[in-house]
Design a protein around this motif. Structure first.
Motif, PDB file in Angstrom:
ATOM      1  N   UNK A 147      43.344  53.706  34.809  1.00 41.01           N
ATOM      2  CA  UNK A 147      43.784  53.073  36.064  1.00 41.01           C
ATOM      3  C   UNK A 147      43.302  53.861  37.269  1.00 41.01           C
ATOM      4  N   UNK A 148      42.697  53.156  38.220  1.00 42.89           N
ATOM      5  CA  UNK A 148      42.155  53.790  39.417  1.00 42.89           C
ATOM      6  C   UNK A 148      43.035  53.538  40.635  1.00 42.89           C
ATOM      7  N   UNK A 149      43.452  52.285  40.829  1.00 40.77           N
ATOM      8  CA  UNK A 149      44.257  51.968  42.000  1.00 40.77           C
ATOM      9  C   UNK A 149      45.000  50.661  41.776  1.00 40.77           C
ATOM     10  N   UNK A 150      46.262  50.620  42.209  1.00 37.81           N
ATOM     11  CA  UNK A 150      47.044  49.398  42.130  1.00 37.81           C
ATOM     12  C   UNK A 150      47.035  48.684  43.478  1.00 37.81           C
ATOM     13  N   UNK A 151      47.048  47.366  43.427  1.00 36.40           N
ATOM     14  CA  UNK A 151      47.107  46.524  44.623  1.00 36.40           C
ATOM     15  C   UNK A 151      46.076  46.960  45.669  1.00 36.40           C
ATOM     16  N   UNK A 152      44.841  46.920  45.256  1.00 35.24           N
ATOM     17  CA  UNK A 152      43.743  47.241  46.159  1.00 35.24           C
ATOM     18  C   UNK A 152      43.570  46.121  47.174  1.00 35.24           C
ATOM     19  N   UNK A 153      43.730  46.465  48.441  1.00 39.27           N
ATOM     20  CA  UNK A 153      43.466  45.532  49.540  1.00 39.27           C
ATOM     21  C   UNK A 153      42.212  45.994  50.254  1.00 39.27           C
ATOM     22  N   UNK A 154      41.249  45.115  50.336  1.00 40.83           N
ATOM     23  CA  UNK A 154      39.989  45.473  50.973  1.00 40.83           C
ATOM     24  C   UNK A 154      39.364  44.199  51.538  1.00 40.83           C
ATOM     25  N   UNK A 155      38.139  44.298  51.991  1.00 40.03           N
ATOM     26  CA  UNK A 155      37.423  43.131  52.496  1.00 40.03           C
ATOM     27  C   UNK A 155      36.040  43.094  51.871  1.00 40.03           C
ATOM     28  N   UNK A 156      35.516  41.896  51.739  1.00 39.75           N
ATOM     29  CA  UNK A 156      34.171  41.719  51.194  1.00 39.75           C
ATOM     30  C   UNK A 156      33.367  40.868  52.167  1.00 39.75           C
ATOM     31  N   UNK A 157      32.058  41.065  52.141  1.00 37.40           N
ATOM     32  CA  UNK A 157      31.173  40.281  52.997  1.00 37.40           C
ATOM     33  C   UNK A 157      31.014  38.881  52.418  1.00 37.40           C
ATOM     34  N   UNK A 158      31.190  37.887  53.270  1.00 33.69           N
ATOM     35  CA  UNK A 158      31.062  36.489  52.862  1.00 33.69           C
ATOM     36  C   UNK A 158      30.195  35.771  53.878  1.00 33.69           C
ATOM     37  N   UNK A 159      29.225  34.995  53.382  1.00 31.47           N
ATOM     38  CA  UNK A 159      28.378  34.217  54.289  1.00 31.47           C
ATOM     39  C   UNK A 159      29.134  32.991  54.770  1.00 31.47           C
ATOM     40  N   UNK A 160      29.121  32.775  56.075  1.00 35.75           N
ATOM     41  CA  UNK A 160      29.782  31.620  56.668  1.00 35.75           C
ATOM     42  C   UNK A 160      28.985  30.363  56.309  1.00 35.75           C
ATOM     43  N   UNK A 168      33.674  39.352  57.252  1.00 30.62           N
ATOM     44  CA  UNK A 168      34.490  39.999  56.239  1.00 30.62           C
ATOM     45  C   UNK A 168      35.668  39.098  55.867  1.00 30.62           C
ATOM     46  N   UNK A 169      35.968  39.056  54.571  1.00 27.91           N
ATOM     47  CA  UNK A 169      37.107  38.292  54.081  1.00 27.91           C
ATOM     48  C   UNK A 169      38.062  39.245  53.379  1.00 27.91           C
ATOM     49  N   UNK A 170      39.344  39.168  53.714  1.00 31.87           N
ATOM     50  CA  UNK A 170      40.349  40.027  53.104  1.00 31.87           C
ATOM     51  C   UNK A 170      40.647  39.560  51.679  1.00 31.87           C
ATOM     52  N   UNK A 171      40.662  40.514  50.741  1.00 29.34           N
ATOM     53  CA  UNK A 171      40.948  40.193  49.344  1.00 29.34           C
ATOM     54  C   UNK A 171      41.918  41.229  48.798  1.00 29.34           C
ATOM     55  N   UNK A 172      42.581  40.873  47.711  1.00 30.00           N
ATOM     56  CA  UNK A 172      43.494  41.810  47.047  1.00 30.00           C
ATOM     57  C   UNK A 172      43.329  41.689  45.540  1.00 30.00           C
TER      58      UNK A 172
END
Length: 279
Positions: A147-160, A168-172
């Motif tokens: 296990x590295x991390x629980x409930x990772x909240x980050x953003x990823x690049x998404x083409x409009x 950036x789009x927020x993901x979890x």
């Protein structure tokens, strides 16, 4: 006219879909502000939480009949991120990830500490705890998983999909593991878990592939989904992505039981199954 009994969220998305869809389309993009405009056109007050409309349509309730019946053959609509404040209804091989009937359940000795089982706060947390303490990812994948991390909240690049820009789009991700195989290769295993009434969706797996490729480009991506079933059985799913489509590669069901409930006959059958496994 909307079908009787449909929720406001379903009527809103039906209105937006009808405004944009033309026969033959396999993607329908719309801006978040259209949720407000659609509600007003239906004579409803401005929605208080626009995000909850999308969340409900992804994980809690089905898309309205008028939308679902317009999908291309052997496809379903799912609502994907489409860039900054943009969503995309996209036709995909499947939307919700649901356990299949007829798959053999493997019974394993339950190693969950009693105090953890007693005080787990939610179905999702209880499921993640059982995955961790029983090393179910190791068993399912054949990797050594950490296990590295629980409930990772980050953003990823998404083409409009409307104007072609990148945002950036927020993901979890519910849980994040790293794994090693017998050859020394490194893997990243994002885990999505659901219990209770919410369903797993292909959108979560699509997001996990983006997290893996953008945040851990040097690791092999191995997204996993976990779902509580009846009698607290656990279904695990493995996925792959090819030509923009995500498919389920493997599904396995497990039941965690007190060690003394495993019979000699069961253990013998597992040994026999292991000897038949391809080398």
């Amino acid at each position: 006219m909307s079908a009787a009994g449909e929720s406001l969220a379903q009527r809103i998305i039906a209105k937006i879909f009808a405004d944009h869809f033309e026969p033959g389309m396999d993607e329908v993009a719309f801006h978040r502000d259209e949720l407000i405009a659609a509600a007003e056109s239906l004579g409803e007050p401005r929605p208080k939480n626009l995000g909850d409309i999308i969340y409900s349509l992804r994980y809690r309730i089905s898309l309205p009949d008028s939308v679902r019946e317009s999908a291309p053959p052997n496809r379903e609509w799912a609502i994907f991120p489409g860039g900054n404040a943009v969503y995309v209804l996209r036709a995909v091989p499947f939307n919700l990830i649901e356990p299949r009937m007829g798959i053999r359940t493997i019974r394993l000795p339950d190693s969950t500490p009693g105090v953890i089982a007693r005080y787990a706060m939610s179905d999702e947390q209880a499921l993640l705890a059982r995955l961790r303490y029983n090393r179910l990812l190791d068993i399912f994948t054949g990797l050594a998983c950490y296990p590295l991390q629980s409930h990772l909240r980050t953003s990823v690049a998404v083409e409009n999909t409307i104007d072609g820009t990148t945002s950036r789009s927020q993901v979890e991700t519910d849980d994040l593991y790293v794994g090693l195989d017998q050859y020394g290769a490194h893997y990243v295993l994002p885990v999505q878990a659901k219990g209770g009434a919410d369903a797993l969706s292909v959108i979560q797996i699509w997001q996990d592939f983006r997290v893996a490729e953008q945040k851990f480009p040097e690791l092999l991506a191995w997204p996993i989904a976990a779902q509580f079933m009846a009698n607290n059985e656990i279904a695990l799913f493995e996925f792959e992505e090819s030509d923009g489509n995500i498919t389920i590669v493997r599904e396995q069901h497990y039941e965690l039981v007190p060690p003394d409930q495993l019979t000699a006959e069961e253990l013998k059958s597992y040994r026999q199954a292991a000897t038949r496994r391809p080398q």
